[in-house]
Design a protein around this motif. Structure first.
Motif, mmCIF file in Angstrom:
data_model
loop_
_atom_site.group_PDB
_atom_site.id
_atom_site.type_symbol
_atom_site.label_atom_id
_atom_site.label_comp_id
_atom_site.label_asym_id
_atom_site.label_seq_id
_atom_site.Cartn_x
_atom_site.Cartn_y
_atom_site.Cartn_z
ATOM 1 N N ASP A 6 42.864 43.042 42.646
ATOM 2 C CA ASP A 6 42.138 43.082 41.381
ATOM 3 C C ASP A 6 41.343 44.373 41.251
ATOM 4 O O ASP A 6 41.286 44.982 40.170
ATOM 5 C CB ASP A 6 41.195 41.880 41.283
ATOM 6 C CG ASP A 6 41.939 40.560 41.100
ATOM 7 O OD1 ASP A 6 43.096 40.608 40.632
ATOM 8 O OD2 ASP A 6 41.371 39.510 41.440
ATOM 9 N N LEU A 7 40.720 44.819 42.316
ATOM 10 C CA LEU A 7 39.905 46.029 42.271
ATOM 11 C C LEU A 7 40.749 47.277 42.043
ATOM 12 O O LEU A 7 40.274 48.261 41.465
ATOM 13 C CB LEU A 7 39.099 46.171 43.565
ATOM 14 C CG LEU A 7 38.003 45.130 43.802
ATOM 15 C CD1 LEU A 7 37.309 45.381 45.125
ATOM 16 C CD2 LEU A 7 36.990 45.141 42.659
ATOM 17 N N ASP A 27 34.786 45.999 37.535
ATOM 18 C CA ASP A 27 35.564 44.892 36.971
ATOM 19 C C ASP A 27 34.959 44.354 35.677
ATOM 20 O O ASP A 27 35.324 43.260 35.228
ATOM 21 C CB ASP A 27 35.726 43.764 37.995
ATOM 22 C CG ASP A 27 34.390 43.216 38.485
ATOM 23 O OD1 ASP A 27 33.348 43.837 38.224
ATOM 24 O OD2 ASP A 27 34.389 42.156 39.145
ATOM 25 N N HIS A 28 34.061 45.119 35.061
ATOM 26 C CA HIS A 28 33.484 44.763 33.764
ATOM 27 C C HIS A 28 33.779 45.851 32.733
ATOM 28 O O HIS A 28 32.862 46.410 32.131
ATOM 29 C CB HIS A 28 31.969 44.570 33.880
ATOM 30 C CG HIS A 28 31.563 43.296 34.528
ATOM 31 N ND1 HIS A 28 30.266 43.028 34.911
ATOM 32 C CD2 HIS A 28 32.280 42.195 34.863
ATOM 33 C CE1 HIS A 28 30.207 41.837 35.455
ATOM 34 N NE2 HIS A 28 31.424 41.310 35.437
ATOM 35 N N PRO A 29 35.040 46.186 32.491
ATOM 36 C CA PRO A 29 35.348 47.286 31.567
ATOM 37 C C PRO A 29 34.887 47.032 30.138
ATOM 38 O O PRO A 29 34.572 47.970 29.403
ATOM 39 C CB PRO A 29 36.880 47.387 31.647
ATOM 40 C CG PRO A 29 37.337 46.027 32.086
ATOM 41 C CD PRO A 29 36.258 45.543 33.024
ATOM 42 N N GLU A 30 34.817 45.756 29.736
ATOM 43 C CA GLU A 30 34.405 45.451 28.361
ATOM 44 C C GLU A 30 32.962 45.854 28.098
ATOM 45 O O GLU A 30 32.588 46.179 26.963
ATOM 46 C CB GLU A 30 34.611 43.961 28.072
ATOM 47 C CG GLU A 30 33.606 43.009 28.725
ATOM 48 C CD GLU A 30 33.814 42.801 30.220
ATOM 49 O OE1 GLU A 30 32.954 42.148 30.840
ATOM 50 O OE2 GLU A 30 34.831 43.274 30.764
ATOM 51 N N MET A 66 31.749 42.339 44.465
ATOM 52 C CA MET A 66 32.580 43.461 44.891
ATOM 53 C C MET A 66 32.999 43.322 46.347
ATOM 54 O O MET A 66 34.119 43.656 46.725
ATOM 55 C CB MET A 66 31.824 44.774 44.681
ATOM 56 C CG MET A 66 31.545 45.118 43.224
ATOM 57 S SD MET A 66 33.043 45.322 42.244
ATOM 58 C CE MET A 66 33.705 46.799 42.992
ATOM 59 N N LEU A 67 32.108 42.811 47.176
ATOM 60 C CA LEU A 67 32.413 42.637 48.599
ATOM 61 C C LEU A 67 33.440 41.531 48.851
ATOM 62 O O LEU A 67 34.163 41.569 49.843
ATOM 63 C CB LEU A 67 31.126 42.328 49.368
ATOM 64 C CG LEU A 67 30.150 43.490 49.557
ATOM 65 C CD1 LEU A 67 28.803 42.985 50.035
ATOM 66 C CD2 LEU A 67 30.716 44.512 50.543
ATOM 67 N N LEU A 68 33.484 40.546 47.946
ATOM 68 C CA LEU A 68 34.344 39.384 48.155
ATOM 69 C C LEU A 68 35.587 39.367 47.275
ATOM 70 O O LEU A 68 36.445 38.498 47.430
ATOM 71 C CB LEU A 68 33.540 38.104 47.923
ATOM 72 C CG LEU A 68 32.378 37.842 48.900
ATOM 73 C CD1 LEU A 68 31.524 36.670 48.419
ATOM 74 C CD2 LEU A 68 32.911 37.578 50.307
ATOM 75 N N SER A 69 35.695 40.321 46.348
ATOM 76 C CA SER A 69 36.813 40.319 45.399
ATOM 77 C C SER A 69 38.129 40.711 46.056
ATOM 78 O O SER A 69 38.169 41.398 47.085
ATOM 79 C CB SER A 69 36.525 41.298 44.247
ATOM 80 O OG SER A 69 35.551 40.785 43.380
ATOM 81 N N SER A 70 39.207 40.297 45.409
ATOM 82 C CA SER A 70 40.556 40.655 45.844
ATOM 83 C C SER A 70 40.782 42.149 45.666
ATOM 84 O O SER A 70 40.459 42.719 44.615
ATOM 85 C CB SER A 70 41.588 39.869 45.027
ATOM 86 O OG SER A 70 42.847 40.475 45.079
ATOM 87 N N ASP A 75 38.213 51.109 37.622
ATOM 88 C CA ASP A 75 37.880 52.517 37.837
ATOM 89 C C ASP A 75 36.989 52.719 39.062
ATOM 90 O O ASP A 75 36.265 53.711 39.161
ATOM 91 C CB ASP A 75 37.204 53.111 36.588
ATOM 92 C CG ASP A 75 35.846 52.497 36.286
ATOM 93 O OD1 ASP A 75 35.437 51.549 36.996
ATOM 94 O OD2 ASP A 75 35.180 52.964 35.336
ATOM 95 N N ILE A 76 37.053 51.790 40.018
ATOM 96 C CA ILE A 76 36.333 51.958 41.280
ATOM 97 C C ILE A 76 36.789 53.261 41.940
ATOM 98 O O ILE A 76 37.945 53.663 41.819
ATOM 99 C CB ILE A 76 36.580 50.755 42.218
ATOM 100 C CG1 ILE A 76 35.694 50.838 43.472
ATOM 101 C CG2 ILE A 76 38.046 50.635 42.578
ATOM 102 C CD1 ILE A 76 35.766 49.604 44.356
#
Length: 478
Positions: free
Chosen positions: A201-202, A85-88, A194-198, A206-207
């Motif tokens: 959103d994930l 979630d940090h593509p930038e 990552m464990l708590l994210s929606s 690119d997960i």
């Protein structure tokens, strides 16, 4: 994990000026591949390796730089460490790609130092060798039951969701309600997020697909983030904390007793630490106001050192702070731990017996990037260098890595120009030596890159990473 790896707010005007000065047009072809100037080999295609290559190609305009990488794909921790979630953060790959497109640059993927080539072979075929292969192991807690199946490395967990070949078999058990992360750096916070994210959103990142499938069925509701020292010594950055505090449908719950006396010293702190501490105090004060409690909770706990693992409980020794030191007391606390992730630091491994390596610290013995001849000989081994975490230990942000790599690259260039390294003899490089080996060139990597992007497009993601080396080689055409 590596927002710290490209945190532009940390780049000072002076450092930005250095970056600007070092920019150059890599599309302008000055030399053919047949140049007879210095040949330099860089072992490791991560940030340190690419930044060093950039500097060397700019400074020594008659040289050739070959980069070897044990994986078929480049970019190291930028590809396998940066959170999905940090593509930038991954935009730095554009800079590395420009370097790789220089006509005097060669990429040799799927080539492992110590297995496919030895250090001595590299020394024989290059005027200088720079080791930048990073830190591929993690430090352990030292607990008696640390090998139990519910104790994993946060480094391996990150590799699992980021698609590092081999990590797809990790299979973390997320059927329990609680996860305890030991450590309070950015890696630990990334894992917690990552464990708590929606899941929605994930899905846009690119997960890896297998990690996403596992997280879809996750039962985790509480993530503890436990550190041995206090709020004033915490290692995560303010950006990472802000992201956690803004995470939808997640409640952050601090312990008020952990912050006793902290407010009184805030004004004495250096600005970055002051801002971070103020944000923690602000969040602490806001939680006292009646707020709806979400099912998912982020639970930072300070001044605790792991002591024993027993019956899905992690027993901690309660510490007290004396200045910046954590002093253990006789008190203990048990924290539920269906899954434990250790995140207390990385260390490097010795890839070749010819390297002057300190097993205790997990890094190469060196003096300002020049590798020493032996543990008992402080004489430098001319023509052999180290940069990045392999030489310094796993610390610092992208600014630290960049400046360190530039500094060692400058040392190499200075040694070449001062003729401290003999460069008047012709070196052959790796081309002939690896004729029978399955080498992935830069063109081969571009095929992998294109295929991953195509697969990602089909499922609404920026890319779907290929995680099997055999498949990577097939796509690359080798």
């Amino acid at each position: 994990m590596l927002q710290r790896f490209i945190n532009k707010s940390l780049i000072t005007r002076q450092s930005y000026g250095l970056l600007t000065k070092l920019r150059f047009n890599l599309n302008h072809r000055h030399f053919t591949s047949g140049t007879t100037g210095p040949r330099i080999c860089i072992v490791g295609a991560g940030p340190a390796g690419f930044y060093a290559a950039q500097y060397i190609l700019k400074t020594l305009q008659d040289c050739k730089v070959d980069v070897i990488e044990k994986l078929p794909v480049p970019f190291g921790l930028v590809r396998f460490g940066v959170a999905p979630d940090h593509p930038e953060v991954k935009n730095v790959i554009n800079t590395f790609t420009k370097t790789a497109e220089n006509s005097r640059f060669n990429f040799y993927g799927n080539v492992t130092l110590g297995r496919d080539v030895t250090l001595q072979q590299l020394r024989d075929n290059y005027h200088a060798v720079l080791l930048t292969y990073g830190a591929d192991q993690d430090r352990e807690l030292g607990l008696e039951n640390e090998t139990e199946s519910n104790v994993l490395s946060a480094r391996n967990f990150v590799a699992w969701y980021n698609g590092l070949p081999g990590a797809e078999n990790l299979n973390p058990n997320l059927t329990g309600k609680s996860v305890t992360i030991v450590g309070q750096g950015n890696v630990a916070v990334d894992v917690a997020r990552m464990l708590l994210s929606s899941i929605d959103d994930l899905k846009k990142t690119d997960i890896t697909s297998y990690a996403l499938e596992t997280l879809v069925t996750s039962k985790v509701e509480q993530v503890y983030l436990v550190g041995r020292r206090g709020p004033l010594q915490v290692a995560f950055t303010i950006k990472e904390l802000r992201e956690m505090l803004k995470l939808p449908n997640v409640t952050t719950q601090w312990r008020a007793q952990d912050f006793e006396g902290v407010a009184e010293v805030v004004d004495k702190l250096a600005r970055p630490r002051k801002r971070l501490t103020e944000l923690m105090l602000k969040s602490l004060n806001e939680q006292s106001v009646a707020q709806p409690q979400n099912k998912k909770q982020f639970l930072p706990i300070f001044m605790r050192s792991p002591k024993q693992l027993k019956d899905n409980q992690l027993i901690f020794t309660v510490n007290k702070m004396q200045q910046d030191k954590a002093i253990s007391t006789e008190k203990e606390e048990s924290i539920p731990a269906d899954l434990i992730l250790r995140s207390i630091g990385y260390k490097s491994s010795c890839a070749d017996n010819g390297i002057c390596f300190d097993n205790q610290t997990g890094r190469v013995f060196n003096e300002h990037g020049r590798v020493l001849k032996s543990l008992n000989d402080t004489t430098v081994d001319k023509g052999l260098y180290v940069a990045g975490w392999l030489g310094t230990g796993p610390t610092g942000v992208i600014l630290t890595t960049m400046n360190g790599a530039f500094g060692v690259a400058k040392t190499i260039c200075d040694d070449v120009l001062a003729k401290n390294i003999k460069t008047d003899d012709q070196k052959l490089g790796l081309q002939d030596m690896l004729k029978s080996h399955a080498v992935v060139t830069w063109q081969g990597w571009k095929k992998i890159d294109e295929e991953e992007s195509k697969r990602g497009l089909l499922v609404g993601k920026p890319r779907e990473k290929i995680v099997k080396i055999e498949e990577m080689l097939k796509v690359a055409g080798v």
